[in-house]
Design a protein around this motif. Structure first.
Motif, PDB file in Angstrom:
ATOM      1  N   GLU A 295      53.202  30.901  61.763  1.00  0.00           N
ATOM      2  CA  GLU A 295      54.711  30.593  61.442  1.00  0.00           C
ATOM      3  C   GLU A 295      54.536  29.056  61.609  1.00  0.00           C
TER       4      GLU A 295
ATOM      5  N   ARG B 216      57.131  26.339  55.310  1.00  0.00           N
ATOM      6  CA  ARG B 216      58.271  27.320  55.990  1.00  0.00           C
ATOM      7  C   ARG B 216      59.805  27.177  55.254  1.00  0.00           C
TER       8      ARG B 216
ATOM      9  N   ASP C  48      57.393  32.199  52.945  1.00  0.00           N
ATOM     10  CA  ASP C  48      57.133  32.573  54.156  1.00  0.00           C
ATOM     11  C   ASP C  48      56.225  33.904  54.106  1.00  0.00           C
TER      12      ASP C  48
END
Ligand SMILES: Nc1ncnc2c1ncn2[C@@H]1O[C@H](COP(=O)(O)OP(=O)(O)OP(=O)(O)O)[C@@H](O)[C@H]1O
Ligand SMILES: [Mg+2]
Length: 455
Positions: free
Chosen positions: A75, A81, A85
């Motif tokens: 992540e 982001r 995702d």
């Protein structure tokens, strides 16, 4: 029931409605095919990217000691982001990095739907495009990787239409308009042609029109029947006129014999009032028959002759002859100008129609005859007036009847057969015109003829 043929109206109407429906149906089906809100296979380009991403993650994290740290690193390393995702699901259907809010429901729904296919799928939920699954291995666990992308592209035009019923209706109307216009044209053109032909017959132009036998088969048949009817009318008119001509011709022989016998009787018995009366009446009868014969001869097939005529050329000579005839009798015919206009008709009949009225006026006038031509929107008006004794009010309509003569002593000896105005009346109505007699303000009779002119 016969199958509709395209050459028939019935077939055309069917084809056009069918085609319109088909087009609308194809548009609706095509639109739903391209609807991103439906589940689709991921197109090859993005699929390749997704697979590469999966391989990259597998090669980097398959041997990681901790699943949690690996996921956190993935992540953190994701520069996009928020826009793009990644979510991971184990084979039992648990999210390893549970998404938030709306996304959970969308992703769960997507999983149940996409599970049925072997290939990665994609589907749009609101403004979120979901795609997957791509198999990956992280920390020695086999996982399914899903992608969520913020979707900003507007939906395709057709889909926007499908979502707005009013615009959809408008689009359907627009696309079907040319087809329906063509249908309306195909329907109304031959109908209008038929109407024009009927109007022509009403105007007295009894002619065949080959154009009528074109177009859709129903109208072709109607046109052919119409032409047959026109032909039948023409034959009927000619037949009747021939009959009239034959009858008047046949009547002449017994009449000649009658007059001869009368002459013999006078020679044998000498002059007497009765025999003289028989002779004058027989003479009158002969005159009438001769006029009738002349009239029917002129009218045989005359209704089939129609020409485009200049009004000036048509009646110019009639007026000049009238002036000359009036002068001979020490009378004056006044006519200022014939307007420059055109009409369609039979020249011989039209000339004699006006000539009959003018000759009456010259015969009955005291000193003057006035002829006035007026051309306006309503057509051509010819007014013939004289300063003679005129005709009594109650006889004004009767003078147009064949053989009708005003019942005064004066006319008994004037020699006419009483056919002149009847001929004029028949010619004027044949040409779709009107004729009317009234008292002239100048004292005598006023005859007014109106005729349609060519525009
Ligand atoms: N200008 C006029 N003034 C007075 N009477 C008229 C006039 N025109 C016609 N008439 C009357 O109308 C009758 C019918 O006229 P029409 O022209 O039909 O017959 P005609 O002149 O007697 O005979 P034909 O014209 O056949 O030689 C005439 O007999 C006459 O009595
Ligand atoms: Mg006359």
């Amino acid at each position: 029931m016969n199958l509709p043929k395209f050459s028939s109206l019935y077939g055309r109407i069917f084809a056009i409605f069918w085609l319109t429906m088909l087009l609308v149906l194809i548009a609706v089906i095509a639109a739903s095919q391209f609807d991103p809100r439906q589940l689709h296979d991921v197109p090859s380009g993005p699929l390749q990217d997704m697979k590469e991403k999966g391989q990259e993650i597998t090669s980097r994290y398959q041997n990681s000691p901790s699943l949690r740290t690996a996921l956190m690193q993935i992540e953190r390393n994701n520069v996009d982001r928020g826009k793009l995702d990644y979510y991971f699901n184990d084979t039992n259907g648990h999210w390893l990095n549970p998404p938030m809010g709306m996304k959970v429901r969308a992703l769960n729904n997507f999983i149940t739907q996409s599970d049925k296919s072997d290939l990665p799928q994609q589907r749009l939920y609101g403004r979120l495009m979901l795609a997957g699954p791509i198999p990956v291995v992280i920390a020695n666990r086999e996982l399914h990787m899903y992608f969520t992308v913020r979707w900003h592209q507007p939906p395709p035009f057709l889909l926007q239409l499908l979502d707005k019923p009013f615009q959809l209706l408008l689009a359907v109307m627009l696309t079907s308009t040319p087809l329906l216009l063509w249908l309306a044209w195909a329907l109304s053109k031959p109908a209008m042609r038929l109407e024009k032909a009927a109007q022509k017959v009403a105007r007295g132009v009894i002619e065949l029109d080959p154009e009528l036998e074109k177009g859709p088969s129903e109208f072709k048949q109607a046109g052919a029947s119409f032409n047959q009817m026109v032909m039948a009318i023409n034959n009927k008119i000619s037949e009747q006129q021939r009959l009239l001509s034959n009858i008047s011709h046949e009547l002449r022989s017994p009449l000649t014999r009658l007059r001869m016998a009368n002459a013999l009787a006078i020679r044998k018995q000498g002059e007497s009032a009765e025999l003289a009366r028989i002779d004058t009446e027989a003479e009158r009868l002969e005159l009438m028959i001769n006029e009738l014969l002349e009239l029917s001869r002129r009218q045989i097939d005359a209704h089939q002759i129609r020409q485009h005529l200049s009004i000036q050329e048509l009646w110019g000579d009639t007026i000049e002859d009238g002036k000359f005839e009036a002068e001979q009798q020490k009378k004056t015919l006044i006519c200022h100008q014939i307007p420059n206009a055109f009409m369609t008709g039979n020249p011989n009949l039209l000339i004699s129609a006006v000539e009959n009225v003018i000759r009456n006026a010259i015969r009955y006038c005291e000193r003057f005859v006035w002829v006035d031509f007026q051309h306006n929107n309503g057509g051509l008006t010819i007014k013939i007036e004289d300063d003679g004794p005129g005709v009594d009010e109650e006889e004004l309509d009767a003078i147009f009847r064949p053989f009708y003569r005003v019942s005064t002593a004066r006319d008994r000896h004037s020699g006419g057969a009483g056919l002149g105005l009847a001929i004029t009346h028949s010619v004027v109505t044949q040409h779709n015109g009107h004729i009317k007699a009234s008292r002239s303000q100048r004292g005598g009779l006023e005859v007014q003829i109106t005729l349609p002119v060519d525009l």
